[in-house]
Design an enzyme around this catalytic site. Structure first.
Site, PDB file in Angstrom:
ATOM      1  N   ARG A 178      38.407  18.428  26.013  1.00  0.00           N
ATOM      2  CA  ARG A 178      38.964  18.705  27.449  1.00  0.00           C
ATOM      3  C   ARG A 178      40.443  18.154  27.225  1.00  0.00           C
ATOM      4  O   ARG A 178      41.051  18.148  28.431  1.00  0.00           O
ATOM      5  CB  ARG A 178      38.317  17.936  28.522  1.00  0.00           C
ATOM      6  CG  ARG A 178      36.969  18.277  28.637  1.00  0.00           C
ATOM      7  CD  ARG A 178      36.845  19.801  29.257  1.00  0.00           C
ATOM      8  NE  ARG A 178      35.154  20.099  29.123  1.00  0.00           N
ATOM      9  CZ  ARG A 178      34.592  20.814  28.346  1.00  0.00           C
ATOM     10  NH1 ARG A 178      35.117  20.938  27.022  1.00  0.00           N
ATOM     11  NH2 ARG A 178      33.457  21.244  28.112  1.00  0.00           N
ATOM     12  N   SER A 227      33.157  20.523  37.424  1.00  0.00           N
ATOM     13  CA  SER A 227      32.940  19.348  37.015  1.00  0.00           C
ATOM     14  C   SER A 227      34.102  18.408  37.262  1.00  0.00           C
ATOM     15  O   SER A 227      35.140  18.545  37.144  1.00  0.00           O
ATOM     16  CB  SER A 227      32.707  19.433  35.568  1.00  0.00           C
ATOM     17  OG  SER A 227      31.605  20.219  35.033  1.00  0.00           O
ATOM     18  N   GLU A 297      38.014  14.615  35.738  1.00  0.00           N
ATOM     19  CA  GLU A 297      38.100  15.951  34.904  1.00  0.00           C
ATOM     20  C   GLU A 297      39.270  16.785  35.965  1.00  0.00           C
ATOM     21  O   GLU A 297      39.987  17.602  35.577  1.00  0.00           O
ATOM     22  CB  GLU A 297      36.962  16.617  34.436  1.00  0.00           C
ATOM     23  CG  GLU A 297      37.387  17.990  33.621  1.00  0.00           C
ATOM     24  CD  GLU A 297      36.007  18.589  33.310  1.00  0.00           C
ATOM     25  OE1 GLU A 297      36.108  19.822  33.230  1.00  0.00           O
ATOM     26  OE2 GLU A 297      35.054  17.783  32.925  1.00  0.00           O
TER      27      GLU A 297
END
Length: 305
Positions: A178, A227, A297
């Site tokens: 990520r 998310s 996130e």
């Protein structure tokens, strides 16, 4: 909050600018949460050349950020000081060449996945499971359903802070979970990916399975930001949240989704403060229960009201 208008001071220094400048532009409509205050200045460039002109002429003292589809974004209620650059229609192109596909940074991930599938290019179906645009996938090494951006990445074009063009190969991107290591003051404008030969019908069937899996397990078609937390090494964020007793937890008009506990949902009346407070409450409960500190996130930007 109403910010001072930056347009009168910026426009004269950028002759030839073709994009749209909007002072105190509402940001809530640009975020999937549908919350948050205004952008002091919203700039929508026409194309890469227009963006380069703007970046070169923007004074160093003025802060700025980039948004795409706003799917992984929480804009705080006080709004965003400085400039928000929105990559819209001019960055949404998709072109095919054999097994490669080149897409603008504003192109929705799902459209890129569909274009690849229709061309019989295998390997990009995972993009169907990411509710964002290519620019975000590059910046965060977006991934879902067993695939990540780095798996099919070839190269990317970008604009540096001084308005110059940069090209990055896979090594220069520095992809990890990520993340990518490209400096934050670089704006991606397009990317090229390469897949493998595949059967169109089989790829379309794979994408349909992803669509059905998302619909049955995630709160799609709701005011959510995707998310919320990154998966800690060796753990699933949703499971940690669930085990900490946070399923269905609410703060104001915000709720931890009963369907998928790594999603926060605006029930219709939430402020950004509600959503962020709920996320922090979840992080505290998970840390107390498991000793694991969850990392956001979702990108949180702007000022508190």
């Amino acid at each position: 909050m109403t910010f001072p208008d930056l347009i009168p001071s910026l426009r004269p220094s950028m002759p030839g600018l073709r994009g749209t400048l909007e002072a105190n532009a509402p940001m809530a409509p640009l975020s999937w949460f549908r919350t948050g205050g205004p952008a002091q200045l919203l700039f929508t460039p026409v194309d890469e050349e227009d963006l380069a002109l703007f970046m070169a002429g923007l004074p160093a003292r003025i802060s700025w950020m980039v948004v795409g589809l706003g799917s992984n974004l929480l804009v705080r209620d006080g709004g965003v000081e400085g400039v928000v650059i929105r990559l819209g229609r001019g960055f949404g192109g998709i072109a095919l060449d054999g097994l490669t596909i080149t897409a603008g940074a504003g192109a929705p991930d799902v459209k890129v996945a569909r274009a690849a599938a229709e061309a019989g290019i295998r390997g990009l179906s995972f993009l169907r499971g990411i509710p964002g645009a290519i620019g975000g996938a590059l910046r965060m090494n977006g991934g879902a359903y067993g695939g990540e951006t780095k798996d099919v990445f070839v190269s990317a074009r970008a604009i540096r802070r001084d308005g110059s063009i940069a090209v990055y190969d896979a090594a220069a991107m520095g992809f990890s979970y990520r993340r990518c290591s490209v400096p934050a003051d670089v704006v991606f404008t397009q990317a090229t990916f390469r897949g493998e030969p595949g059967d169109r019908e089989a790829i379309m069937a794979e994408m349909q399975k992803i669509t059905e899996a998302r619909s049955s397990s995630q709160p799609v078609n709701t005011r959510t930001g995707g998310s919320t937390f990154k998966n800690p090494p060796g753990h699933s964020a949703w499971k940690l949240v669930d085990e900490a007793g946070c399923r269905g937890l609410t703060v104001g008009g915000a709720q931890v989704s009963p369907m998928h506990t790594n999603f926060l949902v605006n029930l219709g009346t939430a402020s950004s403060a509600d959503i962020e407070a709920l996320g922090e409450t979840v992080r505290e409960r998970v840390l107390k229960h498991s000793g694991i500190e969850l990392e956001w996130e979702i990108k949180r930007v702007g000022l508190a009201a």
